[in-house]
Scaffold this motif. Sequence first.
Motif, PDB file in Angstrom:
ATOM      1  N   THR A 188       1.064  -1.083  -0.024  1.00  0.00           N
ATOM      2  CA  THR A 188      -0.157  -0.101  -0.028  1.00  0.00           C
ATOM      3  C   THR A 188       0.955   1.260   0.039  1.00  0.00           C
ATOM      4  OG1 THR A 188      -1.583  -1.269   1.175  1.00  0.00           O
ATOM      5  CG2 THR A 188      -1.831   1.044   1.023  1.00  0.00           C
ATOM      6  N   ASP A 189       2.045   1.386   0.926  1.00  0.00           N
ATOM      7  CA  ASP A 189       2.788   2.494   0.748  1.00  0.00           C
ATOM      8  C   ASP A 189       3.423   2.889  -0.562  1.00  0.00           C
ATOM      9  OD1 ASP A 189       2.029   3.104   3.478  1.00  0.00           O
ATOM     10  OD2 ASP A 189       3.877   2.118   4.321  1.00  0.00           O
ATOM     11  N   ALA A 190       3.839   1.702  -1.201  1.00  0.00           N
ATOM     12  CA  ALA A 190       4.392   1.910  -2.558  1.00  0.00           C
ATOM     13  C   ALA A 190       3.321   2.328  -3.667  1.00  0.00           C
ATOM     14  CB  ALA A 190       5.181   0.677  -2.870  1.00  0.00           C
ATOM     15  N   ILE A 191       2.263   1.923  -3.304  1.00  0.00           N
ATOM     16  CA  ILE A 191       1.127   2.336  -4.054  1.00  0.00           C
ATOM     17  C   ILE A 191       1.041   3.970  -4.206  1.00  0.00           C
ATOM     18  CG2 ILE A 191      -1.254   2.284  -5.025  1.00  0.00           C
ATOM     19  CD1 ILE A 191      -0.946  -0.895  -4.217  1.00  0.00           C
ATOM     20  N   ARG A 192       0.844   4.284  -2.784  1.00  0.00           N
ATOM     21  CA  ARG A 192       0.448   5.644  -2.327  1.00  0.00           C
ATOM     22  C   ARG A 192       1.619   6.499  -2.877  1.00  0.00           C
ATOM     23  NH1 ARG A 192      -3.238   6.295   2.111  1.00  0.00           N
ATOM     24  NH2 ARG A 192      -3.482   4.430   3.264  1.00  0.00           N
TER      25      ARG A 192
END
Lengths: 173, 457
Positions: free
Chosen positions: A119-123
């Motif tokens: 999720t953090d990478a997508i954000r």
Amino acid sequence: MELTVNSVSCTVQSPPLTSLLNVLREELDITSPKAGCESGGCGACTVLVDGQPRRSCLTALCTVDGAAVVTVEGLGTPEDLSRVQQAFIHHYAAQCGFCSDGMVVAATAYVNAGGSDDTDAIREALAGHFCRCTGYVKILEAVAAAARGDELDIDSTASSANNTYVTIAGAES
Amino acid sequence: MKVVGARLPRYDGVGHVTGRTTYVDDVRLPGMLHAAALRSPHHHARITHLDTSAAEAMAGVHAVITHADVPLLVYGHLSGGGIPGDEPLLAKDHARYRGQPIALVAADTVDIARAACAAIDVGYEELPALFDVRLAFDDDAPVVNDAFGNWYDQYEGNLDVRQIRKGDIEAAFDAADLIVSGVYRTQSQEQVPLETQVCVAVPEPDGRLTIHTCTQAMYFSLGVVCSHLQLPMSQVKMVGGTVGGGFGGKVDTASDTLTALAAQKTERPVKWRWTREEEMLASGNRGPWHMEIIDAVSRDGWILGRKMLTIHDAGAYGRFSVYGVTKHSFHHTGAYTIPNLHFDGYVVFTNRIPTTAMRGYGITGLSTAIEVHAERVARELGMDPYEFRLKNANRVNDTSPNRIPYEDPSTVEVLQSLASATGSELSDDLRAMTRDQRSADMLPDHLAAQIGSGGGH
Ligand code: FES
Ligand code: FES
């Protein structure tokens, strides 16, 4: 100047400092990149330039002479949707849809570069893309699903011809 | 269950992810002109002169629209409902807020239209501006609104205030063990739809107009356009339904009327798309609310009565504010039942952007005030806030401030779920509570009088 837009080569007449957004929308009538702010702040105008996501509103035509530009029209058609497009439909990641063109383009670049479902990478990859409708959760779910390569059943969510309610297992009780 | 939990087909899903959905800005028409607006740079000014001749003479300019071109200049968004009109479509003698449109130019390109706006010669005499609703009632306050003065004064019975009177407020305050007061002020907020205000208006060969609109309120906007243009509704066809976000900000008819007028005057299709800056500067936003609450409370935790004063900042013109304050007044006890009420609500005008709907018009800021106040009352009482809230929760057949019996109030269940979601302990009694009408033996005297006698109407 020359551009290859969605695999079609075109000679464009707009003055060199015209924004790529205006070249696409006003000269070439490719309307998927949206003019949300025209100042680099919202992400709705994002297109791929030689594979990289770029804010077309801040990109002067003369800086992309000869480049290959891809808009969401070039990623897939209603009959042949890309993985990211399918995931956006499956996860209801488009509400009003005005941010979706830019979101799908940026997410495609992320997935094509081998991005994970973290999720953090997508954000991070979608930073600067504003959505006022969805609250982002559905968008993150969609991109993660596309990154994982989830099997998606979009027939139940995508049908426009068949406007009947479709029930999922367990909902019938 | 057929619908809850089911995957409903989305008729526009494929269009949205393939670039096929046609928003207003995507409408392409041969010969289409582009519009730009000249807007007031001042919060409050007298317009001393307006000369558009230099702009009209510019190459590529097809029309410059001013107040003189509008068949019915002054109209109100609620005029259809009997509220007098107060807002000119284009400013004439006065600019009442910064960003108020004064002229619209239709030209071959947006750049030409903007340059022509800059070439319009306008004279301003700046006037003192009013921004703080609390100063609006002062004798020396600048006068903002031509039609109403500084606050709306034409409620039923010629009242200048939206009032609610219910029960016996003095008796409630006499009986109170505790009186808790608080002042709550919420700020204005722009809706920020990703699609800015935009319209394409097309003159048809048969004399009718087709209007591609981003409105959230199609038939309402049809009425506003036809009123200003003095056209029968049969002459205007609105095409809409594909809105790039609105959140209340596209309930006002922001761009349709002027674009339609430009299309009429030029006999060409005209597009007017606002910039993001214009959207932030000049489109209707959620208004600020000033709310004063005084509750009369008994030691055992009943709210016996509430006095409330609300001052709503309408901005420079009324738009929907009278409706907003009325709705606010109906909801000013929120999720709780208070039988004795004294509510005064004012629609006050300031030299700000006219305010409008946004997600719970009149209610959202109010809910903040009510809940913060409830928390404070509970603390003053030394009572658990859940217990205090559940005790006063709306129950079946309690009545709203405007005397509508609640058929299906959900306060009890919502509070119970909230408690369990946040890990807050509730007593067995509170856990067992339901929305059902309170049984007569449970009723405190003040509610017995209200409910026992059939609702206290
Ligand atoms: S339009 Fe380019 S970032 Fe908003
Ligand atoms: S879906 Fe409306 S802005 Fe994202």
